[in-house]
Design an enzyme around this catalytic site. Structure first.
Site, PDB file in Angstrom:
ATOM      1  N   ASP A 146      31.343 -75.145  17.124  1.00  0.00           N
ATOM      2  CA  ASP A 146      32.533 -75.821  17.625  1.00  0.00           C
ATOM      3  C   ASP A 146      32.947 -75.492  19.056  1.00  0.00           C
ATOM      4  O   ASP A 146      33.004 -76.361  19.903  1.00  0.00           O
ATOM      5  CB  ASP A 146      33.706 -75.571  16.661  1.00  0.00           C
ATOM      6  CG  ASP A 146      34.885 -76.481  16.936  1.00  0.00           C
ATOM      7  OD1 ASP A 146      34.653 -77.628  17.335  1.00  0.00           O
ATOM      8  OD2 ASP A 146      36.033 -76.043  16.757  1.00  0.00           O
ATOM      9  N   CYS A 200      26.329 -97.587   8.980  1.00  0.00           N
ATOM     10  CA  CYS A 200      27.723 -98.053   8.906  1.00  0.00           C
ATOM     11  C   CYS A 200      27.782 -99.561   8.642  1.00  0.00           C
ATOM     12  O   CYS A 200      28.767-100.058   8.081  1.00  0.00           O
ATOM     13  CB  CYS A 200      28.477 -97.745  10.198  1.00  0.00           C
ATOM     14  SG  CYS A 200      28.893 -96.007  10.380  1.00  0.00           S
ATOM     15  N   CYS A 210      42.982 -95.591  10.800  1.00  0.00           N
ATOM     16  CA  CYS A 210      43.625 -94.684  11.770  1.00  0.00           C
ATOM     17  C   CYS A 210      45.091 -95.077  11.986  1.00  0.00           C
ATOM     18  O   CYS A 210      45.378 -96.193  12.429  1.00  0.00           O
ATOM     19  CB  CYS A 210      42.869 -94.704  13.094  1.00  0.00           C
ATOM     20  SG  CYS A 210      43.626 -93.599  14.312  1.00  0.00           S
ATOM     21  N   CYS A 253      44.222 -84.476  10.866  1.00  0.00           N
ATOM     22  CA  CYS A 253      44.327 -85.743  10.138  1.00  0.00           C
ATOM     23  C   CYS A 253      42.960 -86.043   9.534  1.00  0.00           C
ATOM     24  O   CYS A 253      41.932 -85.808  10.173  1.00  0.00           O
ATOM     25  CB  CYS A 253      44.725 -86.848  11.111  1.00  0.00           C
ATOM     26  SG  CYS A 253      44.814 -88.490  10.349  1.00  0.00           S
TER      27      CYS A 253
HETATM   28  C1  B12 Z   1      36.796 -82.204  21.175  1.00  0.00           C
HETATM   29  C2  B12 Z   1      36.693 -82.238  19.673  1.00  0.00           C
HETATM   30  C3  B12 Z   1      37.689 -82.912  18.973  1.00  0.00           C
HETATM   31  C4  B12 Z   1      38.727 -83.792  19.672  1.00  0.00           C
HETATM   32  C5  B12 Z   1      38.040 -85.108  20.120  1.00  0.00           C
HETATM   33  C6  B12 Z   1      37.218 -85.761  19.002  1.00  0.00           C
HETATM   34  C7  B12 Z   1      36.053 -86.587  19.468  1.00  0.00           C
HETATM   35  N1  B12 Z   1      35.695 -87.540  18.640  1.00  0.00           N
HETATM   36  O1  B12 Z   1      35.470 -86.345  20.530  1.00  0.00           O
HETATM   37  C8  B12 Z   1      39.811 -83.939  18.568  1.00  0.00           C
HETATM   38  C9  B12 Z   1      40.856 -82.839  18.738  1.00  0.00           C
HETATM   39  C10 B12 Z   1      40.517 -85.281  18.529  1.00  0.00           C
HETATM   40  C11 B12 Z   1      38.986 -83.626  17.317  1.00  0.00           C
HETATM   41  C12 B12 Z   1      39.343 -84.092  16.050  1.00  0.00           C
HETATM   42  C13 B12 Z   1      38.610 -83.824  14.909  1.00  0.00           C
HETATM   43  N2  B12 Z   1      37.572 -82.998  14.793  1.00  0.00           N
HETATM   44 CO1  B12 Z   1      36.686 -82.196  16.338  1.00  0.00          CO
HETATM   45  N3  B12 Z   1      35.589 -81.494  17.711  1.00  0.00           N
HETATM   46  C14 B12 Z   1      35.621 -81.603  19.005  1.00  0.00           C
HETATM   47  C15 B12 Z   1      34.414 -80.896  19.644  1.00  0.00           C
HETATM   48  C16 B12 Z   1      34.880 -79.528  20.154  1.00  0.00           C
HETATM   49  C17 B12 Z   1      33.724 -81.663  20.773  1.00  0.00           C
HETATM   50  C18 B12 Z   1      33.433 -83.152  20.466  1.00  0.00           C
HETATM   51  C19 B12 Z   1      32.920 -83.895  21.680  1.00  0.00           C
HETATM   52  O2  B12 Z   1      31.970 -83.457  22.292  1.00  0.00           O
HETATM   53  N4  B12 Z   1      33.576 -84.985  22.050  1.00  0.00           N
HETATM   54  C20 B12 Z   1      33.231 -85.773  23.209  1.00  0.00           C
HETATM   55  C21 B12 Z   1      32.737 -87.154  22.816  1.00  0.00           C
HETATM   56  C22 B12 Z   1      32.396 -87.980  24.050  1.00  0.00           C
HETATM   57  O3  B12 Z   1      31.551 -86.940  22.087  1.00  0.00           O
HETATM   58  P1  B12 Z   1      31.218 -87.714  20.738  1.00  0.00           P
HETATM   59  O4  B12 Z   1      32.426 -87.682  19.860  1.00  0.00           O
HETATM   60  O5  B12 Z   1      29.937 -87.168  20.219  1.00  0.00           O
HETATM   61  O6  B12 Z   1      31.068 -89.177  21.294  1.00  0.00           O
HETATM   62  C23 B12 Z   1      29.965 -89.916  21.052  1.00  0.00           C
HETATM   63  C24 B12 Z   1      30.292 -91.342  20.633  1.00  0.00           C
HETATM   64  O7  B12 Z   1      31.466 -91.760  21.250  1.00  0.00           O
HETATM   65  C25 B12 Z   1      29.026 -92.028  21.051  1.00  0.00           C
HETATM   66  N5  B12 Z   1      29.191 -93.329  21.645  1.00  0.00           N
HETATM   67  C26 B12 Z   1      29.904 -93.704  22.699  1.00  0.00           C
HETATM   68  N6  B12 Z   1      29.771 -95.000  22.913  1.00  0.00           N
HETATM   69  C27 B12 Z   1      28.942 -95.454  21.963  1.00  0.00           C
HETATM   70  C28 B12 Z   1      28.467 -96.726  21.723  1.00  0.00           C
HETATM   71  C29 B12 Z   1      27.592 -96.922  20.658  1.00  0.00           C
HETATM   72  C30 B12 Z   1      27.093 -98.279  20.401  1.00  0.00           C
HETATM   73  C31 B12 Z   1      27.192 -95.840  19.845  1.00  0.00           C
HETATM   74  C32 B12 Z   1      26.265 -96.003  18.697  1.00  0.00           C
HETATM   75  C33 B12 Z   1      27.708 -94.550  20.113  1.00  0.00           C
HETATM   76  C34 B12 Z   1      28.568 -94.401  21.178  1.00  0.00           C
HETATM   77  O8  B12 Z   1      28.355 -91.228  22.014  1.00  0.00           O
HETATM   78  C35 B12 Z   1      29.145 -90.107  22.318  1.00  0.00           C
HETATM   79  C36 B12 Z   1      28.239 -88.948  22.654  1.00  0.00           C
HETATM   80  O9  B12 Z   1      27.448 -88.604  21.534  1.00  0.00           O
HETATM   81  C37 B12 Z   1      33.453 -80.767  18.402  1.00  0.00           C
HETATM   82  C38 B12 Z   1      32.601 -79.499  18.360  1.00  0.00           C
HETATM   83  C39 B12 Z   1      31.442 -79.594  19.312  1.00  0.00           C
HETATM   84  N7  B12 Z   1      31.241 -78.556  20.120  1.00  0.00           N
HETATM   85  O10 B12 Z   1      30.751 -80.593  19.336  1.00  0.00           O
HETATM   86  C40 B12 Z   1      34.440 -80.785  17.197  1.00  0.00           C
HETATM   87  C41 B12 Z   1      33.973 -81.573  15.961  1.00  0.00           C
HETATM   88  C42 B12 Z   1      33.449 -82.887  16.431  1.00  0.00           C
HETATM   89  N8  B12 Z   1      35.222 -81.799  15.230  1.00  0.00           N
HETATM   90  C43 B12 Z   1      35.092 -81.782  13.967  1.00  0.00           C
HETATM   91  C44 B12 Z   1      36.125 -82.103  13.047  1.00  0.00           C
HETATM   92  C45 B12 Z   1      35.907 -81.696  11.604  1.00  0.00           C
HETATM   93  C46 B12 Z   1      37.273 -82.781  13.477  1.00  0.00           C
HETATM   94  C47 B12 Z   1      38.360 -83.435  12.607  1.00  0.00           C
HETATM   95  C48 B12 Z   1      37.839 -84.079  11.329  1.00  0.00           C
HETATM   96  C49 B12 Z   1      39.434 -82.371  12.274  1.00  0.00           C
HETATM   97  C50 B12 Z   1      40.646 -82.903  11.537  1.00  0.00           C
HETATM   98  N9  B12 Z   1      40.572 -83.128  10.235  1.00  0.00           N
HETATM   99  O11 B12 Z   1      41.692 -83.084  12.109  1.00  0.00           O
HETATM  100  C51 B12 Z   1      38.933 -84.488  13.591  1.00  0.00           C
HETATM  101  C52 B12 Z   1      38.155 -85.831  13.506  1.00  0.00           C
HETATM  102  C53 B12 Z   1      38.654 -86.879  14.461  1.00  0.00           C
HETATM  103  C54 B12 Z   1      37.533 -87.829  14.890  1.00  0.00           C
HETATM  104  N10 B12 Z   1      37.435 -88.975  14.236  1.00  0.00           N
HETATM  105  O12 B12 Z   1      36.764 -87.499  15.781  1.00  0.00           O
HETATM  106  C55 B12 Z   1      33.665 -81.478  13.535  1.00  0.00           C
HETATM  107  C56 B12 Z   1      33.008 -82.775  13.095  1.00  0.00           C
HETATM  108  C57 B12 Z   1      31.894 -82.566  12.098  1.00  0.00           C
HETATM  109  C58 B12 Z   1      31.145 -83.841  11.877  1.00  0.00           C
HETATM  110  N11 B12 Z   1      30.687 -84.017  10.655  1.00  0.00           N
HETATM  111  O13 B12 Z   1      30.959 -84.632  12.762  1.00  0.00           O
HETATM  112  C59 B12 Z   1      33.064 -80.869  14.873  1.00  0.00           C
HETATM  113  C60 B12 Z   1      31.600 -81.173  15.139  1.00  0.00           C
HETATM  114  C61 B12 Z   1      33.283 -79.343  14.772  1.00  0.00           C
HETATM  115  C62 B12 Z   1      32.297 -78.672  13.834  1.00  0.00           C
HETATM  116  N12 B12 Z   1      31.561 -77.696  14.344  1.00  0.00           N
HETATM  117  O14 B12 Z   1      32.159 -78.975  12.686  1.00  0.00           O
HETATM  118  N13 B12 Z   1      37.866 -82.945  17.617  1.00  0.00           N
END
Ligand code: B12
Length: 386
Positions: A146, A200, A210, A253
């Protein structure tokens, strides 16, 4: 047989052995999934992370912008890394976590925070695996859960643990949307697994679930609107637009995760799964409002909730109180309107403005003490008192 071929066979055997070893260790330590990817496997993640940050969607999580180079590419984080082992731990709840949302006098703590801090649990297990693996492989290792600048979800998807759903989290056909992730980076070469494809389809259950419309598009999230961000990461007052939408969610949430149809097919988790603390399943708002700093620390000892501190926590509980319609909470909110913390005072004003009748609130406002904090004064103004 030529010498190079013998070396190749030996190397391949060694790789097979180490791969088998690490996967067996993951089972022994209670992980539900363990698969392997290479450091070059997420070429698109860096750019997408950049778009997320450039659009300001990380809000006040400055650490995301500060670490973007390392976060976006595992090779920048550690140039010697050759294999990345990704672990998944099922934390699926025994009951539907949305049940508590309909109970006005109760508060909802997200499933992941209903027991010990998963960072500690997973990191402890990963360190054990890493130590044994390093000794066997004669390789260097680093473990992450994380908080490190690692994009765990795209790496897990590349390793084939599942796919990133429209809610952006990683889900799998075997475990649905309830998975914690962790990783072990190593200089050892291991056998790489295949990625999983997206299942999905046309479903948009998570997007529609949401409460705050935090998904500008499928697979994209604006963290600034996510209740998880607002209740855990965001400091200070929460934008009035979101307060009624937050309902009684006081820490994180789960709505997007709980809505996922793949949860139905989730298989039994390992016996080493975290079990929810009974008293964190649906604590009463009235009890939580009584917590001062020492009692907050004791009650949430070992829990991730402790991380946000008592004042931010009570801010969240006051929002739930303000949304509850429970007049029995007025007296406690009134006391908190004199709290030492401005964020608590401010949110108590908001809660009272919702729970009290107009005349009652006006009379309370007339008795208020001198307030010098600009944020609290702003709450009074928002409540119609200048
Ligand atoms: C910052 C963060 C948050 C932030 C931002 C969430 C987010 N979605 O980025 C906040 C505080 C909101 C948050 C909330 C939660 N989090 Co959080 N969080 C993180 C953290 C530290 C970094 C995530 C990150 O890099 N975000 C940046 C974005 C840009 O990256 P991304 O989400 O992967 O985005 C991708 C998509 O958008 C995709 N994409 C973009 N455009 C497009 C277009 C297409 C067509 C496609 C296919 C894809 C695509 O590509 C991006 C890059 O891969 C990780 C831990 C880690 N080090 O990874 C935990 C992590 C993601 N969190 C986790 C959890 C459990 C949660 C919550 C469920 C907690 C809760 N119950 O409240 C919620 C879930 C909310 C949600 N729906 O995301 C877990 C998720 C586990 C899993 N199975 O995925 C993690 C991995 C921690 C862990 N070690 O377990 N979190």
């Amino acid at each position: 047989m030529p010498e190079t071929k013998t070396v190749d066979i030996r190397e391949r055997k060694r790789r097979d052995n180490l791969t088998t070893f690490v996967k067996a260790e993951s089972v022994a330590f209670g992980f539900d999934l363990c698969r392997i990817t290479g450091p070059n496997s997420i070429p698109e993640a860096k750019e997408r992370l950049g778009q997320f940050i450039d659009a300001g969607r990380h809000g006040s999580m400055e650490w995301m912008a500060e670490t973007r180079e390392r976060r976006g590419d595992p090779r920048v984080l550690w140039s010697d890394v050759r294999s990345i082992v990704v672990f998944g731990l099922n934390y699926g709840p025994d009951e539907d976590p949305r049940d508590v949302l309909g109970k006005k006098d109760k508060a909802a703590i997200s499933v992941y925070a209903r027991n010990r801090d998963y960072h500690d649990v997973i990191k402890g297990r990963l360190k054990e695996i890493a130590t044994r693996f390093a000794a066997r492989a004669g390789a260097d290792v680093k473990v992450f859960v994380d908080t490190a600048p690692v994009m765990e979800k795209p790496l897990a998807a590349a390793a084939g643990l599942g796919w990133q759903g429209k809610h952006t989290n990683l889900l799998s056909r075997e475990h649905g949307s309830w998975l914690f992730l962790g990783s072990m980076f190593t200089t050892a070469k291991l056998n790489i697994d295949r990625p999983e494809t997206d299942h999905c389809g046309s479903c948009r259950a998570c997007l529609d679930a949401c409460p705050t419309a935090a998904f500008p598009a499928p697979y994209q999230m604006d963290a600034r609107r996510c209740i998880s961000y607002l209740s855990i990461e965001h400091k200070g007052a929460i934008d009035p637009e979101f307060r009624p939408l937050i309902g009684n969610r006081i820490y994180g949430c789960d709505d997007c995760l709980a809505a996922c149809p793949w949860n139905k097919f989730a298989s039994e988790a390992s016996e080493m799964k975290l079990k929810a603390r009974e008293d964190l399943k649906e604590p009463s708002i009235a009890f939580l409002l009584t917590l001062d700093d020492p009692t907050f620390r004791t009650f949430f000892s070992g829990s991730p909730v402790k991380r946000i501190g008592r004042d931010r926590f009570i801010r969240n509980v006051l929002i739930a109180a303000g949304n509850s319609g429970e007049r029995s909470l007025i007296e406690q909110c009134r006391l908190l309107a004199f709290d030492a913390s401005p964020v608590v005072r401010g949110m108590a004003v908001w809660a009272l403005s919702r729970l009290m009748e107009a005349g009652e609130f006006g009379a309370f406002a007339a008795q208020r003490e001198n307030e010098s904090n600009e944020d609290v004064l702003n709450e009074w103004r928002l409540a119609g008192v200048s």
